[in-house]
Design a protein around this motif. Structure first.
Motif, PDB file in Angstrom:
ATOM      1  N   ASN A   5     -26.581 -62.748  14.529  1.00 43.72           N
ATOM      2  CA  ASN A   5     -26.459 -62.070  13.242  1.00 43.72           C
ATOM      3  C   ASN A   5     -25.997 -63.019  12.144  1.00 43.72           C
ATOM      4  O   ASN A   5     -26.474 -62.939  10.998  1.00 43.72           O
ATOM      5  CB  ASN A   5     -25.492 -60.888  13.346  1.00 43.72           C
ATOM      6  CG  ASN A   5     -26.189 -59.615  13.772  1.00 43.72           C
ATOM      7  OD1 ASN A   5     -26.906 -58.981  12.994  1.00 43.72           O
ATOM      8  ND2 ASN A   5     -26.001 -59.223  15.023  1.00 43.72           N
ATOM      9  N   PHE A  58     -28.231 -63.788   8.938  1.00 45.37           N
ATOM     10  CA  PHE A  58     -27.653 -63.487   7.630  1.00 45.37           C
ATOM     11  C   PHE A  58     -27.609 -64.730   6.752  1.00 45.37           C
ATOM     12  O   PHE A  58     -27.931 -64.678   5.558  1.00 45.37           O
ATOM     13  CB  PHE A  58     -26.242 -62.912   7.810  1.00 45.37           C
ATOM     14  CG  PHE A  58     -25.581 -62.531   6.518  1.00 45.37           C
ATOM     15  CD1 PHE A  58     -25.924 -61.349   5.872  1.00 45.37           C
ATOM     16  CD2 PHE A  58     -24.628 -63.352   5.945  1.00 45.37           C
ATOM     17  CE1 PHE A  58     -25.322 -60.996   4.675  1.00 45.37           C
ATOM     18  CE2 PHE A  58     -24.019 -63.004   4.748  1.00 45.37           C
ATOM     19  CZ  PHE A  58     -24.365 -61.820   4.109  1.00 45.37           C
ATOM     20  N   SER A 109     -30.142 -64.314   3.821  1.00 49.96           N
ATOM     21  CA  SER A 109     -29.447 -63.836   2.619  1.00 49.96           C
ATOM     22  C   SER A 109     -29.038 -64.952   1.666  1.00 49.96           C
ATOM     23  O   SER A 109     -28.738 -64.671   0.498  1.00 49.96           O
ATOM     24  CB  SER A 109     -28.196 -63.045   3.023  1.00 49.96           C
ATOM     25  OG  SER A 109     -28.545 -61.912   3.792  1.00 49.96           O
TER      26      SER A 109
END
Length: 334
Positions: A258, A262, A266
């Motif tokens: 994760n 991310f 992101s």
């Protein structure tokens, strides 16, 4: 007077029921937008038909590489499940005993649902479904070939005096859309390659088996926003439980993957993409899930490029510019 609600329902119904034709057509336009500059560069040095042939071969090669990555990864996973059936059954039995010892009874239907044979069958069905897109691929290839053959003639017709001023406007918007889609796919491809490499290194360090398979799966699935990274995280997490039987390794894998997704999705991708492709994350998520509902996996893959087309087109029309502003994740550039 035309009812906009009824018109919208009819359009959605047409998109759904005519997906066997519209889906390959939309995908072929997407491929043409990516491949057309390559063909034009080749045509300056070699004959037109030879340039078309090389371009088509490059398109097929890229699709085969991406498709083979996930098929190979799932095949490795399926083979591992088959050869480690005994270990998985023992882990499942120990978890069942632990849950029953704490007052949580595992009924027979639930046990059958998570049986090893069902897991192996699910993996095989995923591989089979990936291999069942031959008809879609053939039709898309035909559309791409015809589109690349006619693209140059279409540009000349749009530049003719009889097609003005709409012709020049369509050429301008088309070039802008194609440029944005190419930029999006270049950034997405770099992010997918980087994600695959980082996932390979992380799973290797974490002690998770099939590190190369997880890297290949992460590389291919990350072409689909939201859905792909989610699946590329859940599968290794479940596999960590199957491999070790402990929740500690599963937690490490889940948190680590994760963080990787991310950080790249992101921060790195928006930085490389820039403000010209800034789109609302909510709009991106809606586009992915909407087009996956309408057209399945190909729709999920092409959902964001379709959204780019909609935002760019709306930004060039005074009456629809507000739609582009709402869908944009930043300042609109026109």
């Amino acid at each position: 007077m035309v009812n906009p609600i009824a018109t919208g329902i009819l359009v959605l119904a047409a998109l759904y029921f005519a997906r066997s034709i519209l889906m390959p057509l939309a995908f072929s336009l997407f491929v043409i937008a990516l491949a057309w500059p390559i063909q034009m560069a080749l045509q300056r040095r070699i004959p037109r038909l030879a340039a078309l042939l090389i371009t088509l071969l490059l398109v097929v090669l890229v699709i085969v590489i991406v498709g083979s990555a996930i098929v190979w990864g799932l095949g490795e996973l399926s083979q591992w499940l088959f050869y480690n059936t005994g270990r998985l059954q023992a882990i499942y039995a120990s978890w069942t005993d632990w849950l029953e010892g704490h007052g949580i009874a595992i009924v027979s239907p639930l046990g059958e649902l998570f049986s090893i044979s069902r897991l192996v069958g699910l993996t095989h069905s995923l591989v089979t479904r990936l291999n069942s897109v031959a008809g879609f691929a053939v039709l898309t290839f035909i559309f791409v070939m015809l589109g690349l053959l006619e693209a140059e003639d279409l540009q000349r017709r749009l530049r003719s005096s009889l097609a003005q001023p709409q012709g020049e406007m369509l050429l301008h918007i088309g070039r802008e859309i194609a440029g944005k889609i190419r930029r999006f796919m270049v950034v997405r491809s770099l992010a997918c390659i980087l994600t695959g490499l980082v996932v390979w290194a992380f799973t290797l360090v974490a002690g998770l088996e099939l590190a190369s398979a997880w890297a290949a799966i992460a590389f291919a699935l990350n072409y689909i926003p939201f859905i792909g990274p989610l699946m590329a995280t859940i599968f290794p997490t479940l596999f960590a439980i199957a491999q070790s039987g402990s929740w500690q390794l599963a937690l490490i894998v889940f948190v680590g993957l994760n963080v990787i997704q991310f950080a790249i999705g992101s921060y790195l991708e928006p930085f490389l993409t820039g403000a010209s492709l800034a789109i609302s994350p909510f709009a991106v998520m809606f586009a992915v899930f909407f087009w996956s509902f309408m057209w399945g996996v190909p729709g999920a893959f092409i959902g964001v490029p379709i959204l780019i087309v909609v935002v760019t087109w709306c930004a060039h029309e005074q009456s629809t510019r507000w739609i582009a502003t709402l869908l944009s994740g930043g300042r609109q550039s026109t």
